[in-house]
Motif scaffolding. Structure first.
Motif, PDB file in Angstrom:
ATOM      1  N   GLU A 158      -6.000   0.725   0.019  1.00  0.00           N
ATOM      2  CA  GLU A 158      -6.610   1.823   1.055  1.00  0.00           C
ATOM      3  C   GLU A 158      -5.504   2.907   1.791  1.00  0.00           C
ATOM      4  N   PHE A 159      -5.937   3.698   1.384  1.00  0.00           N
ATOM      5  CA  PHE A 159      -4.700   4.799   1.922  1.00  0.00           C
ATOM      6  C   PHE A 159      -5.344   5.806   3.209  1.00  0.00           C
ATOM      7  N   GLU A 161       4.376  14.567   1.276  1.00  0.00           N
ATOM      8  CA  GLU A 161       3.323  13.856   1.645  1.00  0.00           C
ATOM      9  C   GLU A 161       3.988  13.046   2.145  1.00  0.00           C
ATOM     10  N   TYR A 162       3.031  12.203   3.262  1.00  0.00           N
ATOM     11  CA  TYR A 162       3.215  11.015   3.496  1.00  0.00           C
ATOM     12  C   TYR A 162       1.573  10.119   3.818  1.00  0.00           C
ATOM     13  N   ALA A 163       1.382   9.197   3.909  1.00  0.00           N
ATOM     14  CA  ALA A 163       0.055   8.361   3.915  1.00  0.00           C
ATOM     15  C   ALA A 163       0.738   6.916   4.087  1.00  0.00           C
ATOM     16  N   TRP A 164      -0.105   6.432   4.717  1.00  0.00           N
ATOM     17  CA  TRP A 164      -0.091   4.494   5.371  1.00  0.00           C
ATOM     18  C   TRP A 164      -0.925   4.109   4.224  1.00  0.00           C
ATOM     19  N   PHE A 165      -0.758   2.698   4.228  1.00  0.00           N
ATOM     20  CA  PHE A 165      -1.544   2.087   3.111  1.00  0.00           C
ATOM     21  C   PHE A 165      -1.284   1.198   3.673  1.00  0.00           C
ATOM     22  N   HIS A 166      -2.856  -0.072   3.459  1.00  0.00           N
ATOM     23  CA  HIS A 166      -3.169  -1.332   3.987  1.00  0.00           C
ATOM     24  C   HIS A 166      -3.925  -1.633   2.687  1.00  0.00           C
ATOM     25  N   ILE A 167      -2.886  -2.572   1.853  1.00  0.00           N
ATOM     26  CA  ILE A 167      -2.895  -3.542   0.538  1.00  0.00           C
ATOM     27  C   ILE A 167      -3.279  -5.315   1.227  1.00  0.00           C
TER      28      ILE A 167
END
Length: 120
Positions: free
Chosen positions: A34-35, A66-72
């Motif tokens: 998810e991001f 652009e910047y994004a945070w991810f949960h993997i």
């Protein structure tokens, strides 16, 4: 980097991957991702303030710069809990992986805009 040198490096990498013994990669475990697209860089302490959305392989999480945070996450079977594991990950950009304390652990990139071999 000169184009002929880049081609040699890519050829050698492809040969190495093809020669990897199959028993080194005996299982593939699906991951869930998810991001949260944050647009601009945000500090570690603000990383979870946005809305996280599911994303699948090939999904779009933003545009250039652009910047994004991810949960993997993944469900690791019991028989693999004490075995070294590897994650195949290509986010088609620059990646900075943090440990659970917010300390940068590893960085990845799939290309460099400063390398003449990638400029169209």
């Amino acid at each position: 980097m000169r184009p002929e040198f880049a081609k040699l490096l890519f050829t050698n990498a492809e040969l190495f991957i093809r020669r990897l013994p199959r028993h080194w990669m005996r299982e593939f475990i699906p991951v869930q991702a998810e991001f949260c697209n944050v647009g601009e860089a945000v500090p570690w302490s603000d990383r979870e303030k946005g809305d996280f959305l599911p994303i699948a392989e090939g999904g779009v999480y933003g545009t250039n710069w652009e910047y994004a945070w991810f949960h993997i996450t993944a469900n690791i079977p019991e028989h693999l809990r004490n075995v070294p594991l590897a994650l195949r990950l290509n986010l088609n950009g620059e990646v900075l992986i943090f440990d659970s304390f917010g300390i940068p652990y590893f960085s990845l990139t799939d290309k460099s805009v400063f390398d003449r071999t990638y400029i169209k």
